[in-house]
Scaffold this motif. Sequence first.
Motif, PDB file in Angstrom:
ATOM      1  N   MET A   1       0.845  -1.180   0.000  1.00  0.00           N
ATOM      2  CA  MET A   1       0.000   0.000   0.000  1.00  0.00           C
ATOM      3  C   MET A   1       0.887   1.238   0.000  1.00  0.00           C
ATOM      4  O   MET A   1       1.835   1.326   0.765  1.00  0.00           O
ATOM      5  N   ASN A   2       0.583   2.174  -0.847  1.00  0.00           N
ATOM      6  CA  ASN A   2       1.300   3.440  -0.868  1.00  0.00           C
ATOM      7  C   ASN A   2       0.611   4.426   0.066  1.00  0.00           C
ATOM      8  O   ASN A   2      -0.609   4.539   0.058  1.00  0.00           O
TER       9      ASN A   2
ATOM     10  N   LYS B   1       2.592  -2.722  12.548  1.00  0.00           N
ATOM     11  CA  LYS B   1       1.540  -2.772  13.558  1.00  0.00           C
ATOM     12  C   LYS B   1       0.156  -2.308  13.095  1.00  0.00           C
ATOM     13  O   LYS B   1      -0.834  -2.691  13.682  1.00  0.00           O
ATOM     14  N   LEU B   2       0.082  -1.464  12.078  1.00  0.00           N
ATOM     15  CA  LEU B   2      -1.203  -0.847  11.760  1.00  0.00           C
ATOM     16  C   LEU B   2      -1.934  -1.543  10.632  1.00  0.00           C
ATOM     17  O   LEU B   2      -1.333  -1.949   9.640  1.00  0.00           O
ATOM     18  N   GLU B   3      -3.227  -1.675  10.811  1.00  0.00           N
ATOM     19  CA  GLU B   3      -4.124  -2.053   9.727  1.00  0.00           C
ATOM     20  C   GLU B   3      -4.919  -0.789   9.419  1.00  0.00           C
ATOM     21  O   GLU B   3      -5.785  -0.394  10.188  1.00  0.00           O
ATOM     22  N   LEU B   4      -4.579  -0.141   8.328  1.00  0.00           N
ATOM     23  CA  LEU B   4      -5.125   1.176   8.037  1.00  0.00           C
ATOM     24  C   LEU B   4      -6.501   1.087   7.396  1.00  0.00           C
ATOM     25  O   LEU B   4      -6.718   0.331   6.461  1.00  0.00           O
ATOM     26  N   ILE B   5      -7.411   1.872   7.936  1.00  0.00           N
ATOM     27  CA  ILE B   5      -8.776   1.970   7.420  1.00  0.00           C
ATOM     28  C   ILE B   5      -9.023   3.434   7.077  1.00  0.00           C
ATOM     29  O   ILE B   5      -8.793   4.318   7.909  1.00  0.00           O
ATOM     30  N   ASP B   6      -9.487   3.702   5.855  1.00  0.00           N
ATOM     31  CA  ASP B   6      -9.687   5.091   5.415  1.00  0.00           C
ATOM     32  C   ASP B   6     -10.666   5.817   6.337  1.00  0.00           C
ATOM     33  O   ASP B   6     -11.625   5.234   6.839  1.00  0.00           O
ATOM     34  N   ASN B   7     -10.398   7.101   6.566  1.00  0.00           N
ATOM     35  CA  ASN B   7     -11.186   7.977   7.440  1.00  0.00           C
ATOM     36  C   ASN B   7     -11.161   7.524   8.897  1.00  0.00           C
ATOM     37  O   ASN B   7     -12.103   7.753   9.642  1.00  0.00           O
ATOM     38  N   GLU B   8     -10.078   6.904   9.310  1.00  0.00           N
ATOM     39  CA  GLU B   8      -9.947   6.394  10.662  1.00  0.00           C
ATOM     40  C   GLU B   8      -9.213   7.404  11.546  1.00  0.00           C
ATOM     41  O   GLU B   8      -8.198   7.967  11.161  1.00  0.00           O
ATOM     42  N   ASN B   9      -9.728   7.630  12.763  1.00  0.00           N
ATOM     43  CA  ASN B   9      -9.073   8.433  13.793  1.00  0.00           C
ATOM     44  C   ASN B   9      -8.852   7.526  14.996  1.00  0.00           C
ATOM     45  O   ASN B   9      -9.810   6.974  15.531  1.00  0.00           O
ATOM     46  N   VAL B  10      -7.593   7.375  15.412  1.00  0.00           N
ATOM     47  CA  VAL B  10      -7.271   6.412  16.458  1.00  0.00           C
ATOM     48  C   VAL B  10      -6.193   6.980  17.376  1.00  0.00           C
ATOM     49  O   VAL B  10      -5.293   7.683  16.919  1.00  0.00           O
TER      50      VAL B  10
END
Length: 94
Positions: free
Chosen positions: A1-2, A38-47
């Motif tokens: 993923m870019n 460590k991260l599984e990125l989800i669009d529009n995510e705030n964590v």
Amino acid sequence: MNYSFEIVYSGDMAELLEDEGITTSTLKKIFENFVQEKLELIDNENVNFILPFVNPISDKGYTLYGNYQFKNSHIKFKVELLGISLKTVKIKPC
């Protein structure tokens, strides 16, 4: 993923990190590793995040706290000044 990312923190935080010998390039490497491993990125995510790391120059352990937002292949990390742990724990090899 870019993806691209940026790290945002206050001038006081920059001064504190500098006093501890933590450079911008070191932080970038630490956050790049954090994203890749460590991260599984989800669009529009705030964590919120808690990121323990060892400064490779001094072998001291630290923990950064804050939050990040992932949107449109861009991650923006906001590091909180009050959240940095400056415990001077020496890491000893086994």
